[in-house]
Design an enzyme around this catalytic site. Structure first.
Site, PDB file in Angstrom:
ATOM      1  N   TRP A  99       0.835  -1.210   0.000  1.00 42.61           N
ATOM      2  CA  TRP A  99       0.000   0.000   0.000  1.00 42.61           C
ATOM      3  C   TRP A  99       0.863   1.251   0.000  1.00 42.61           C
ATOM      4  CZ3 TRP A  99      -4.174  -1.406  -1.944  1.00 42.61           C
ATOM      5  CH2 TRP A  99      -4.784  -2.616  -1.592  1.00 42.61           C
ATOM      6  N   ASP A 166      -1.837   6.513   6.468  1.00 47.04           N
ATOM      7  CA  ASP A 166      -2.843   5.568   5.980  1.00 47.04           C
ATOM      8  C   ASP A 166      -3.112   4.610   7.138  1.00 47.04           C
ATOM      9  OD1 ASP A 166      -4.282   3.508   4.867  1.00 47.04           O
ATOM     10  OD2 ASP A 166      -2.855   3.055   3.258  1.00 47.04           O
ATOM     11  N   LYS A 190     -12.011  -2.454   6.709  1.00 49.86           N
ATOM     12  CA  LYS A 190     -11.200  -3.301   7.584  1.00 49.86           C
ATOM     13  C   LYS A 190     -11.725  -3.260   9.027  1.00 49.86           C
ATOM     14  CE  LYS A 190      -8.586  -3.672   3.929  1.00 49.86           C
ATOM     15  NZ  LYS A 190      -7.572  -2.721   3.541  1.00 49.86           N
TER      16      LYS A 190
HETATM   17  C1  PLP Z   1      -6.984  -2.198   2.133  1.00 55.42           C
HETATM   18  C2  PLP Z   1      -5.976  -1.138   2.228  1.00 55.42           C
HETATM   19  C3  PLP Z   1      -5.873  -0.110   1.272  1.00 55.42           C
HETATM   20  C4  PLP Z   1      -6.713  -0.061   0.023  1.00 55.42           C
HETATM   21  O1  PLP Z   1      -7.993   0.264   0.303  1.00 55.42           O
HETATM   22  P1  PLP Z   1      -9.073   0.462  -0.856  1.00 55.42           P
HETATM   23  O2  PLP Z   1     -10.226   1.009  -0.103  1.00 55.42           O
HETATM   24  O3  PLP Z   1      -9.315  -0.876  -1.454  1.00 55.42           O
HETATM   25  O4  PLP Z   1      -8.528   1.416  -1.846  1.00 55.42           O
HETATM   26  C5  PLP Z   1      -4.929   0.878   1.477  1.00 55.42           C
HETATM   27  N1  PLP Z   1      -4.125   0.859   2.562  1.00 55.42           N
HETATM   28  C6  PLP Z   1      -4.194  -0.106   3.486  1.00 55.42           C
HETATM   29  C7  PLP Z   1      -3.281  -0.062   4.670  1.00 55.42           C
HETATM   30  C8  PLP Z   1      -5.121  -1.138   3.348  1.00 55.42           C
HETATM   31  O5  PLP Z   1      -5.183  -2.113   4.281  1.00 55.42           O
END
Ligand code: PLP
Length: 355
Positions: A99, A166, A190
């Site tokens: 990511w 993030d 998540k």
């Molecule tokens: C799942 C995830 C993403 C991507 O998320 P999307 O909503 O599918 O774009 C980005 N960063 C992390 C840390 C993730 O776990």
């Protein structure tokens, strides 16, 4: 058979969230209508989005001067929205997983990117510690939890420049000092809600400092000005998010949740560490309490497929590891009960006794 949901995302939600969402699909807030068919500008839905923003502020102790936004496009959209809004000349990034790699790629479209450290050569099995954040960077971006590789930074980094994080896969798993950040973002799927909404916590004073034109939908100020209602927001995921936030508040907030999360992860890591078959893949000091990655020891590698099948027969769902790590990954998000961790450990022990 009882299912134990270890999916990495979309992933387990609390029963409270699912039940209340199901009810609202049939009859939302006693309107006699489904949440799927009401105006986002109705007074009933306005109350939902306002309460959700308020609860995010309360649970994470968000100070004055910050806005909580509900956006579309996933966390991946934030990979470009952040540099679009904040990158003047140069940004610093920590490369700790897939990511982060994706976020770096987008930032490069907007300016210079200084990757201060990377664990790529070790298949992202640890979090680099010896790095210097350049004081002339516009911001420093990092991923708090590396969902795929099972490593996590469980503290707010000290940085000489504004922080951007993030937090997609570990938001609401610990108290955070929001005042240290300019932007925090998290895809909902998540630890919060069904896929479709992304939370962004944005410091208002960080905006409006760049010269480039920003497309309306990608400008944080648009969504601040319109209270996340510039266009139609993802109504159902926001409703579900509100249910989860209420559930978190009832549990006693993020500090109480963190205690349980740590206990769940410690139990599973102990089982892995004391096993003759399994071994963890992440550096011990960087182990994630959200995503536990482990593999078969080399001498038992051929048992991998058999274990996945055995675990599936015992009701375990989603424990197959991501292809970039292999083996197994058990995601222990907030909504996963201790009972599921115990069931997985019992399954591992039974499998081990048979081999
Ligand atoms: C799942 C995830 C993403 C991507 O998320 P999307 O909503 O599918 O774009 C980005 N960063 C992390 C840390 C993730 O776990």
């Amino acid at each position: 058979m009882k299912k134990h949901n270890f999916y990495a995302g979309p992933s387990i939600l609390s029963e409270y969230t699912i039940k209340n969402t199901a009810e609202a699909v049939l009859n939302f807030a006693d309107t006699g209508l489904s949440i799927l068919e009401v105006s986002h500008r109705s007074k009933e839905f306005s109350a939902v989005i306002e309460e959700a923003a308020q609860l995010v502020k309360e649970l994470l102790d968000v100070p004055e001067g910050y806005h909580v936004l509900f956006l579309g496009g996933g966390a991946s959209m934030q990979f470009c929205m952040v540099p679009f809004n904040l990158l003047k000349k140069k940004a610093a990034y920590l490369e700790t997983g897939t990511w982060a790699v994706n976020a770096i790629k987008e930032a490069k479209l907007f300016g210079e990117v200084d990757v201060v450290a990377s664990s790529k050569d070790a298949n992202f099995s640890f979090i680099p510690k010896d790095f210097v954040i350049p004081t002339d960077a516009d911001y420093f971006h990092f991923t708090t939890n590396n969902t795929i590789f099972g490593t996590e930074v469980r503290k707010d980094i000290d940085s000489p420049v504004p922080l951007v994080a993030d937090m997609s896969s570990d938001i609401f798993s610990r108290p955070i000092d929001v005042s240290k950040y300019d932007v925090i973002y998290a895809g909902a799927q998540k630890n919060l809600a069904p896929a479709g909404v992304t939370i962004a916590i944005v410091k208002e004073s960080a905006l409006g400092q760049i010269e480039r034109a920003i497309p309306t939908m990608l400008d944080y100020r648009t969504h601040i000005k319109k209270g996340s209602m510039f266009n139609t927001p993802p109504v159902l995921p926001i409703f579900s998010a509100l249910q989860t936030l209420k559930y978190y508040k009832n549990l006693g907030g993020v500090a109480a949740i963190e205690k349980i999360d740590i206990e769940k992860a410690a139990k599973l890591y102990d089982a892995i560490d004391s096993s003759k078959l399994f071994v963890g893949t992440a550096a011990t000091e960087d182990r994630s309490i959200m995503n536990v990655c482990f593999v078969m020891k080399p001498e038992y590698a051929e048992l991998e497929k058999e274990f996945v099948e055995f675990a599936t027969s015992k009701g375990m769902v989603g424990i197959k590891g991501h292809r970039s790590v292999g083996g197994f990954r058990a995601s222990l998000y907030n909504a996963l009960p201790m009972e599921s961790v115990d069931a997985l450990i019992a399954t591992m022990k039974e499998f081990e006794a048979n081999h």
